[in-house]
Design an enzyme around this catalytic site. Structure first.
Site, PDB file in Angstrom:
ATOM      1  N   ARG A  75     -47.094 -13.898 -38.850  1.00 33.88           N
ATOM      2  CA  ARG A  75     -46.584 -13.083 -39.971  1.00 33.88           C
ATOM      3  C   ARG A  75     -47.508 -13.148 -41.182  1.00 33.88           C
ATOM      4  O   ARG A  75     -47.051 -13.206 -42.328  1.00 33.88           O
ATOM      5  CB  ARG A  75     -45.181 -13.535 -40.394  1.00 33.88           C
ATOM      6  N   SER A  80     -35.698  -9.824 -40.594  1.00 33.46           N
ATOM      7  CA  SER A  80     -35.641 -11.283 -40.809  1.00 33.46           C
ATOM      8  C   SER A  80     -36.025 -11.584 -42.256  1.00 33.46           C
ATOM      9  O   SER A  80     -37.072 -11.131 -42.714  1.00 33.46           O
ATOM     10  CB  SER A  80     -36.635 -11.997 -39.904  1.00 33.46           C
ATOM     11  N   GLU A  90     -39.865 -13.856 -45.973  1.00 31.45           N
ATOM     12  CA  GLU A  90     -40.794 -12.943 -45.292  1.00 31.45           C
ATOM     13  C   GLU A  90     -41.036 -11.642 -46.087  1.00 31.45           C
ATOM     14  O   GLU A  90     -42.192 -11.235 -46.230  1.00 31.45           O
ATOM     15  CB  GLU A  90     -40.271 -12.631 -43.883  1.00 31.45           C
TER      16      GLU A  90
END
Ligand code: FAD
Ligand code: NAP
Length: 339
Positions: A166, A239, A335
């Protein structure tokens, strides 16, 4: 100038959390020329610029005192095809999932596990999007980006992107690179990744024992539709926290009190924990404070039931972070990109 600049534009339709904030200035760029024109227009007025795509990885906590430049460039082309491997290039503003479907419809495999991720092609390298055991780095060839510091157009190969879990060089230098188009190496010879989560099981429930890439995509879409809230119905950014990668000794320590701990050993000896599992164990699943909440089916997803502000969602996220740190000694990292 061909692109239109508007003032005081609501960003509610342009972020999947559905947060009501305004952009002081707003414009959409359909081509490289419009990108350059808009950047020059903003520079001449000393406006900061925030580039967005589909707004599916943003948490907007205040009005944006800048030019919000939404990438709306379109186009998909085959750059090379030797009958086995195909290099496909897509413009930054192409919506991601329809692009994945286009590749599958044209007999190209490689992106099927990344089906139904919202957003645009241009944002996909930002956090090296990943799902069900595949990340874009696995099929990535290169991209073209504009260096906003120098105005130069630069080419990036796989190594130059510094992809990690990520993460990428683009995410680590916020605001520097504007991604214009991305190239992927896809395959006409299908090599499927089925060993992640419930993918194989879903296929066998459907009676499919020799799946095509299209079958895998359809199975993943059906799993995702069951588990994840549709942003068109319930605001969210997927998420909300990254899955933390922790030293094995910490994972073992947590396992003493929580024998069912979900952890995946990494190549470097550390262990990736499922953040959603930790949050659920701490009792947050289904929690709601006003219109900010934790999704009832997936504790990793924060949701906006209607009128939550970005500040309220951020406040809830910080409470969860503090609680998980106290209970498990694990620091959760957000995130979505916070503005
Ligand atoms: P935006 O949210 O518009 O922007 C994200 C960041 O990228 C911002 O910092 C922005 O400034 C920057 N940016 C956008 N476009 C450009 C550009 N062209 N050049 C330079 N910078 C740019 N993510 C996953 O990794 N895996 C998943 O499985 C996944 N599932 C999701 C499911 C749901 C329901 C939702 C809502 C989100 C999910 N996401 C997932 C997160 C998100 O969809 C991805 O990160 C997506 O790539 C974001 O694309 P976007 O166009 O919406 O980017
Ligand atoms: P899940 O299948 O319930 O699994 C929970 C977590 O455990 C996942 O986050 C995943 O980590 C990890 N995991 C599961 N099987 C694994 C394996 N075989 N090897 C290593 N790690 C494994 O997760 P989910 O929430 O339904 O999501 C399914 C997939 O879609 C995941 O890959 C997830 O990352 C992705 N997704 C991402 C977003 C987003 O916004 N980023 C939103 C929805 C779904 P990883 O996350 O590292 O894969």
């Amino acid at each position: 100038m061909s692109a239109q600049v508007q003032s005081d534009v609501s960003l509610k339709p342009f972020n999947t959390f559905g947060i009501e904030v305004k952009a002081q200035h707003f414009a959409q760029a359909h081509s490289d020329d419009e990108v350059r024109e808009l950047l020059a227009h903003a520079a001449a007025r000393q406006w900061p610029v925030l580039v967005i795509g589909g707004g599916s990885n943003l948490l907007l906590t205040a009005d944006i005192q800048a030019l919000v430049l939404r990438m709306a460039s379109r186009g998909i082309r085959v750059v090379a095809d030797d009958g086995q491997q195909v290099i496909v290039e897509a413009e930054a503003g192409e919506p991601w999932h329809p692009f994945v479907q286009w590749t599958l419809d044209h007999g190209m495999a490689g992106l099927e596990n990344l089906s139904l991720i919202p957003g645009t092609v241009g944002a996909a390298p930002m956090q090296n999007i990943g799902a069900y055991g595949v990340e874009i780095k696995d099929v990535f060839v290169g991209l073209t980006a504009l260096d906003r510091q120098t105005g130069e157009v630069c080419e990036f190969d796989l190594q130059a992107c510094g992809f990690a879990y990520r993460d990428s060089v683009f995410k680590r230098s916020p605001g520097r690179w504007l991604i214009l188009r991305v190239r992927f190496a896809l395959s006409r010879v299908t090599q499927l990744h089925l060993d992640y989560g419930p993918v194989r099981q879903r296929l066998s429930e459907q009676g499919i024992d020799q799946p095509s890439a299209q079958d895998v995509s359809a199975a993943i879409c059906s799993i995702r539709r069951e588990k994840l809230p549709d942003p068109a119905e319930l605001g969210n950014a997927g998420s909300f926290f990254k899955n933390p990668v922790v030293p094995a000794v910490l994972a073992e320590h947590i396992r003493l009190t929580h024998p069912a701990l979900v952890g995946y050993p990494q190549a470097d000896g550390q262990v990736k924990l499922a953040a959603g599992w930790l949050i659920e164990q701490a009792g947050w699943k289904g929690y709601r404070d006003g219109d900010a909440g934790v999704h009832q089916k997936q504790a990793l997803v924060l949701v906006n039931y209607g009128q939550a502000s970005g500040g309220q969602l951020h406040g809830l996220a910080q409470k969860i972070q503090r609680d998980i740190l106290e209970r498990f000694g694990v620091a959760l990292e957000m995130e979505p990109n916070l503005y």
